[in-house]
Design an enzyme around this catalytic site. Structure first.
Site, mmCIF file in Angstrom:
data_model
loop_
_atom_site.group_PDB
_atom_site.id
_atom_site.type_symbol
_atom_site.label_atom_id
_atom_site.label_comp_id
_atom_site.label_asym_id
_atom_site.label_seq_id
_atom_site.Cartn_x
_atom_site.Cartn_y
_atom_site.Cartn_z
ATOM 1 N N ARG A 21 0.015 2.887 5.852
ATOM 2 C CA ARG A 21 -1.086 3.016 4.890
ATOM 3 C C ARG A 21 -1.683 4.420 5.035
ATOM 4 O O ARG A 21 -1.992 4.842 6.158
ATOM 5 C CB ARG A 21 -2.122 1.944 5.251
ATOM 6 C CG ARG A 21 -3.167 1.676 4.225
ATOM 7 C CD ARG A 21 -2.713 0.963 3.008
ATOM 8 N NE ARG A 21 -2.554 -0.468 3.164
ATOM 9 C CZ ARG A 21 -2.077 -1.244 2.186
ATOM 10 N NH1 ARG A 21 -1.681 -0.734 1.031
ATOM 11 N NH2 ARG A 21 -1.945 -2.542 2.380
ATOM 12 N N HIS A 77 1.795 4.591 -4.418
ATOM 13 C CA HIS A 77 2.564 4.648 -3.177
ATOM 14 C C HIS A 77 3.618 5.752 -3.275
ATOM 15 O O HIS A 77 4.180 6.005 -4.346
ATOM 16 C CB HIS A 77 3.321 3.333 -2.945
ATOM 17 C CG HIS A 77 2.438 2.159 -2.642
ATOM 18 N ND1 HIS A 77 1.102 2.257 -2.361
ATOM 19 C CD2 HIS A 77 2.749 0.829 -2.549
ATOM 20 C CE1 HIS A 77 0.615 1.045 -2.124
ATOM 21 N NE2 HIS A 77 1.581 0.170 -2.235
ATOM 22 N N CYS A 80 5.541 -4.252 -4.379
ATOM 23 C CA CYS A 80 5.378 -2.941 -5.020
ATOM 24 C C CYS A 80 6.248 -1.854 -4.365
ATOM 25 O O CYS A 80 6.847 -1.025 -5.068
ATOM 26 C CB CYS A 80 3.918 -2.536 -5.023
ATOM 27 S SG CYS A 80 3.069 -2.776 -3.473
#
Ligand SMILES: NC(=O)c1ccc[n+]([C@@H]2O[C@H](COP(=O)([O-])OP(=O)(O)OC[C@H]3O[C@@H](n4cnc5c(N)ncnc54)[C@H](OP(=O)(O)O)[C@@H]3O)[C@@H](O)[C@H]2O)c1
Length: 358
Positions: free
Chosen positions: A240, A247, A134
């Site tokens: 994170r 994101h 991703c």
């Protein structure tokens, strides 16, 4: 054999974060199909999922699951793909795999349709097509148009990755920690084993002997494979952050040929699947809450890198819904492209396709 214009579809991992998004996208894009077979582990076999106004039953994945299936979307972890993709291939299906299991296999195309979709021309089932990581997809949606314009020589990426990237359970844990905090309870820490709310931490993937975690290594290797360019140098730091979904990435580029900021904006303005969000006066730039549920990758903070010779460097900030473009949408676009190639531009899929959601 070309793909049927109304294929039978299987979704492995249908009850997960990516699987749920895939179902929503098939419904939203009115993707033409006959049977839709939902597969997961024994844990959720027998449960139902709402789809096109009716309940669909989830079945346990087995070696027999793929009889009659034309397209099998895999998103249940790399181990499941490694074990079960062969069963789907044996049944004659195209496997569109969202895990890392086959991405670096030299015989498996690694595809972002807007970037290198042409490598699918001539593809015929059975076979595996891999969806990139991703973070790689979100970065390359923004950077590839610039790479095409001026040749990226070096890319420095810092990621700000949401809970959703770690699956449905991680999203639930972040929400739970918010409830715990509000109720004055100790924070539930089953998934990441640390406070996630009001915190951030280095990406939770394995760290290799070179000090890079798996997410960072994937970004480097996958970019080189997708661009078919082993000379580009890339370094990444993946983190994170306590965002539920989408994101974001800060990206610094060094070009081979000069590219002015105006030329970069022009290239991005014309790039499919990219939307510029860059209002300096209002201090409005890409944010995860704005990228949430959108098909496009948002790009902003577009500015010359003043530490490099004029035109040779650029900074960007991007946000993208990694459950959509970073996984499920990219997979569906691959299927649409295959059907278009097999059946011509007037096939059912392209007639019914709806524009990207903005
Ligand atoms: N999340 C993202 O943003 C993202 C992006 C790109 C790629 N991916 C990749 O996509 C995959 C799924 O991610 P996710 O975020 O959707 O995870 P998730 O929310 O944890 O869902 C996992 C899914 O896999 C199923 N599953 C687990 N073990 C299984 C088994 N042995 N046999 C059959 N099904 C099994 C689960 O079914 P049960 O309900 O039965 O447990 C569930 O449907 C991972 O490989 C991930 O790396 C994720």
């Amino acid at each position: 054999m070309p793909l049927s214009p109304t294929p039978n579809i299987a979704i492995v991992g249908a009850t997960g974060a990516v699987g749920g998004e895939l179902l929503a996208i098939l419904e939203q894009r009115r993707f033409p199909h006959r049977e839709l077979r939902l597969l997961a582990s024994a844990r959720s076999a027998g449960t139902t999922v709402a789809y096109r106004g009716g309940p669909l039953t989830v079945h346990e994945l087995s070696a027999d699951s793929f009889r009659g299936i034309d397209i099998a979307f895999f998103g249940a972890g790399g181990e499941v793909s490694r074990q079960s993709a062969a069963h789907a291939l044996k049944a004659g299906a195209v496997v569109i795999d969202k895990t890392s299991a086959f991405r670096m296999d030299p015989d498996v195309p690694l595809v972002i349709p807007e970037v290198n979709g042409d490598i699918l021309d001539g593809f015929s089932p059975p076979g595996i097509i891999a969806v990139p990581n991703c973070s790689t997809i979100i970065a390359l949606m923004a950077v590839s148009p610039l790479h095409k314009a001026a040749g990226v020589k070096r890319m420095v990426v810092s990621t700000y990755q949401a809970a959703s990237g770690a699956g449905a359970a991680a999203m639930r844990e972040l929400e739970q920690q918010a409830h715990d905090y509000a109720a004055g309870r100790p924070l539930t820490q089953d998934i990441f084993k640390r406070p996630y709310l009001f915190n951030l931490f280095s990406h939770d993937s394995k760290i290799g002997p070179d000090g890079c975690n798996d997410e960072e290594t994937k970004l480097v290797r996958e970019t080189r494979k997708i661009w078919d360019d082993d000379t580009v140098t890339i370094t990444a730091t993946c983190v994170r952050v306590p965002v539920l979904r989408c994101h974001s990435e800060s990206i610094n580029l060094t070009f081979r040929r000069p590219l002015s900021e105006a030329e970069a904006r022009m290239a991005l303005a014309h790039a499919p699947g990219v939307r510029i969000v860059d209002d300096r006066a209002a201090n409005r730039f890409p944010e995860p809450v704005e990228a949430y549920g959108k098909d496009e990758v948002l790009v902003g903070r577009i500015r010359a890198d003043l530490s490099q010779p004029l035109g040779m460097g650029l900074d960007l900030f991007v946000s993208g819904d990694q459950l959509r473009k970073g996984a499920a949408l990219n997979a569906v676009q691959i299927a649409e492209r295959l059907m278009q190639t097999a059946n011509g531009p007037n096939d059912e899929a392209s007639k019914r396709r709806i524009p990207a959601r903005t």
